[in-house]
Design an enzyme around this catalytic site. Structure first.
Site, PDB file in Angstrom:
ATOM      1  CB  CYS A 134      39.514  29.039  -5.289  1.00 49.40           C
ATOM      2  SG  CYS A 134      40.389  29.967  -6.555  1.00 49.40           S
ATOM      3  CG  HIS A 167      35.617  31.245  -4.876  1.00 53.54           C
ATOM      4  ND1 HIS A 167      36.573  32.142  -4.456  1.00 53.54           N
ATOM      5  CD2 HIS A 167      36.096  30.696  -6.035  1.00 53.54           C
ATOM      6  CE1 HIS A 167      37.581  32.131  -5.300  1.00 53.54           C
ATOM      7  NE2 HIS A 167      37.313  31.275  -6.271  1.00 53.54           N
ATOM      8  CG  ASN A 188      39.153  33.837  -8.307  1.00 54.80           C
ATOM      9  OD1 ASN A 188      39.403  33.875  -7.108  1.00 54.80           O
ATOM     10  ND2 ASN A 188      39.018  32.702  -8.973  1.00 54.80           N
TER      11      ASN A 188
HETATM   12  O1  UT7 Z   1      38.395  30.003  -8.735  1.00 54.30           O
HETATM   13  C1  UT7 Z   1      38.973  28.783  -9.112  1.00 54.30           C
HETATM   14  C2  UT7 Z   1      38.139  28.060 -10.079  1.00 54.30           C
HETATM   15  N1  UT7 Z   1      38.111  28.745 -11.338  1.00 54.30           N
HETATM   16  C3  UT7 Z   1      36.931  28.970 -11.922  1.00 54.30           C
HETATM   17  O2  UT7 Z   1      35.907  28.717 -11.348  1.00 54.30           O
HETATM   18  C4  UT7 Z   1      36.921  29.521 -13.340  1.00 54.30           C
HETATM   19  C5  UT7 Z   1      35.987  28.719 -14.196  1.00 54.30           C
HETATM   20  N2  UT7 Z   1      36.010  29.107 -15.589  1.00 54.30           N
HETATM   21  C6  UT7 Z   1      35.507  30.280 -16.065  1.00 54.30           C
HETATM   22  O3  UT7 Z   1      35.129  31.150 -15.301  1.00 54.30           O
HETATM   23  C7  UT7 Z   1      35.354  30.451 -17.541  1.00 54.30           C
HETATM   24  O4  UT7 Z   1      35.548  29.212 -18.185  1.00 54.30           O
HETATM   25  C8  UT7 Z   1      36.310  31.498 -18.180  1.00 54.30           C
HETATM   26  C9  UT7 Z   1      35.907  32.893 -17.743  1.00 54.30           C
HETATM   27  C10 UT7 Z   1      37.741  31.212 -17.780  1.00 54.30           C
HETATM   28  C11 UT7 Z   1      36.179  31.455 -19.712  1.00 54.30           C
HETATM   29  O5  UT7 Z   1      34.834  31.642 -20.087  1.00 54.30           O
HETATM   30  P1  UT7 Z   1      34.110  30.605 -21.073  1.00 54.30           P
HETATM   31  O6  UT7 Z   1      32.747  31.113 -21.288  1.00 54.30           O
HETATM   32  O7  UT7 Z   1      34.275  29.235 -20.524  1.00 54.30           O
HETATM   33  O8  UT7 Z   1      34.943  30.822 -22.379  1.00 54.30           O
HETATM   34  P2  UT7 Z   1      35.569  29.729 -23.336  1.00 54.30           P
HETATM   35  O9  UT7 Z   1      36.916  29.363 -22.861  1.00 54.30           O
HETATM   36  O10 UT7 Z   1      34.578  28.647 -23.600  1.00 54.30           O
HETATM   37  O11 UT7 Z   1      35.675  30.572 -24.653  1.00 54.30           O
HETATM   38  C12 UT7 Z   1      34.521  31.053 -25.376  1.00 54.30           C
HETATM   39  C13 UT7 Z   1      34.987  31.910 -26.549  1.00 54.30           C
HETATM   40  C14 UT7 Z   1      36.071  31.252 -27.357  1.00 54.30           C
HETATM   41  O12 UT7 Z   1      35.901  31.635 -28.708  1.00 54.30           O
HETATM   42  P3  UT7 Z   1      35.212  30.645 -29.776  1.00 54.30           P
HETATM   43  O13 UT7 Z   1      36.045  29.403 -29.719  1.00 54.30           O
HETATM   44  O14 UT7 Z   1      33.822  30.430 -29.262  1.00 54.30           O
HETATM   45  O15 UT7 Z   1      35.299  31.396 -31.060  1.00 54.30           O
HETATM   46  C15 UT7 Z   1      37.338  31.839 -26.817  1.00 54.30           C
HETATM   47  O16 UT7 Z   1      38.383  31.864 -27.739  1.00 54.30           O
HETATM   48  O17 UT7 Z   1      35.553  33.113 -26.040  1.00 54.30           O
HETATM   49  C16 UT7 Z   1      36.904  33.235 -26.460  1.00 54.30           C
HETATM   50  N3  UT7 Z   1      37.681  33.780 -25.340  1.00 54.30           N
HETATM   51  C17 UT7 Z   1      37.863  35.101 -25.153  1.00 54.30           C
HETATM   52  N4  UT7 Z   1      37.480  36.174 -25.846  1.00 54.30           N
HETATM   53  C18 UT7 Z   1      37.822  37.381 -25.380  1.00 54.30           C
HETATM   54  C19 UT7 Z   1      38.285  33.112 -24.331  1.00 54.30           C
HETATM   55  N5  UT7 Z   1      38.849  33.965 -23.479  1.00 54.30           N
HETATM   56  C20 UT7 Z   1      38.613  35.217 -23.968  1.00 54.30           C
HETATM   57  C21 UT7 Z   1      38.933  36.504 -23.517  1.00 54.30           C
HETATM   58  N6  UT7 Z   1      38.518  37.551 -24.259  1.00 54.30           N
HETATM   59  N7  UT7 Z   1      39.631  36.728 -22.380  1.00 54.30           N
END
Ligand code: UT7
Length: 331
Positions: free
Chosen positions: A116, A256, A286
């Site tokens: 990225c 970004h 993204n």
């Molecule tokens: O560009 C290159 C670099 N990449 C980035 O900068 C991306 C960086 N990461 C992110 O933007 C975020 O970590 C994500 C958007 C990928 C995920 O968001 P998050 O707030 O970190 O979610 P998480 O993985 O901590 O999950 C939180 C909760 C979980 O449920 P519990 O365990 O709290 O019950 C997940 O199972 O949200 C759940 N979850 C979802 N729910 C609905 C994870 N993905 C999804 C989804 N839809 N797509």
């Protein structure tokens, strides 16, 4: 004699027509519009559906757009840097094909891959060629067909990424405008957290890797998020300090577009008001190498000659950094 600086003298873009919105993703994976909107800021993304078309399809169109807008003869281009994480093929170079297709017969071309941060690192390379005095017109393209490496069964990645392309022309400037300074970083610690395991030289594709979906992007989102927030905010703050810039001096943050929360954290760290932060993540998601030039396209009319822009990016590897650039024209 004044030092030659490298200015952006025009911008162009290409976005596929197909809009993949959050509602449609709800039918593919266990997710919902509310979660995606609040956790990422994304509402929709573009997907390239054209048969047999890869990243070059979009890159060629973005390049043609900037050439037309700047009234540039492709034969006058000296160099094309093709920033991409999704080349048409592992071999041969996508940039070389793009150069031939747009008629840049006097240019040499190569691909630059830094996930990225590909476009950000490309800006630094393009500027160096101009500053050397030996190159007059450098075309920098950022394009990615992320849909070609994403599993639409993986909700951790398919909600984030989209396809698109942007291009900018770099030319020498004798008023001190353009590229001023950069802090660029990388750290191999990131390799485990954001990767495509198979299809490279460690694990060439075979029936098993395909069955396991190892040719798709894997991301440990939580960990990448943590590094991205501190990485982008730290370098942006350091770059301002290094150049004696206060938040008042900065006209625009060009961040970004990976997650609205990462963008907000970076802006907060340098105390930048919301109206100075470029954002279009809600429309495109993204697009990896294309996010920064797509922002410049969307905000071009609001930019004024002499504006101070701070670009910041973070990506796989890890790779990250910030660039300070003075805008060189009114449109
Ligand atoms: O560009 C290159 C670099 N990449 C980035 O900068 C991306 C960086 N990461 C992110 O933007 C975020 O970590 C994500 C958007 C990928 C995920 O968001 P998050 O707030 O970190 O979610 P998480 O993985 O901590 O999950 C939180 C909760 C979980 O449920 P519990 O365990 O709290 O019950 C997940 O199972 O949200 C759940 N979850 C979802 N729910 C609905 C994870 N993905 C999804 C989804 N839809 N797509």
């Amino acid at each position: 004699m004044n030092k030659i600086t490298a200015a952006i003298t025009g911008v162009g873009k290409y976005l596929p027509d197909y809009v993949l919105n959050n509602k449609e993703l709800e039918a593919l994976v266990d997710t919902n519009d509310e979660w995606i909107t609040t956790r990422t800021g994304i509402k929709e993304r573009r997907i390239l559906k054209e048969p047999n078309a890869g990243t070059s399809y979009m890159a060629i169109r973005a390049a043609q757009d900037v050439l037309a807008k700047t009234n540039t003869d492709p034969k006058d281009i000296d160099l094309i840097i093709m920033s991409t994480a999704t080349p048409d093929m592992p071999v041969a170079s996508t940039g070389v094909y793009v150069a031939s297709q747009i008629g840049a017969t006097n240019a040499f071309a190569f691909d630059l891959q830094a996930a990225c941060s590909s476009f950000l690192f490309g800006m630094s390379s393009a500027a160096s060629y101009i500053e050397s005095g030996r190159y007059k017109k450098v075309l920098l393209i950022g394009a990615d067909k992320m849909s070609s490496i994403i599993s639409y069964k993986d909700r951790a990645t398919c909600i984030i990424f989209g396809d698109g392309a942007g291009a900018v022309l770099f030319e020498p400037n004798n008023e001190g405008l353009g590229y001023q300074d950069a802090i660029l970083k990388s750290d191999g610690i990131g390799r485990e957290f954001l990767k495509i395991e198979a299809g490279g030289s460690i694990l060439p594709a075979n029936e098993e890797t395909v069955a396991n979906g190892q040719h798709f992007v894997f991301q440990d989102g939580k960990t990448v998020f943590k590094y991205a927030v501190s990485g982008m905010a730290d370098v942006s703050e350091q770059l301002l300090k290094k150049n004696n810039l206060t938040n008042e001096d900065v006209n625009w943050l060009v961040p970004h577009q990976a997650n609205k929360r990462i963008i907000d954290a970076t802006a907060q760290r340098i105390n930048l008001a919301e109206e100075k932060v470029m954002i279009n993540i809600e429309k495109y998601g993204n697009t990896t190498s294309a996010t920064l030039p797509l922002l410049l396209n969307d905000y071009e009319k609001q930019l004024k000659k002499g504006d101070n822009l701070v670009f910041a990016a973070f990506g796989g590897g890890f790779t990250w950094g910030a660039i300070y650039l003075k805008w060189a024209y009114n449109s």
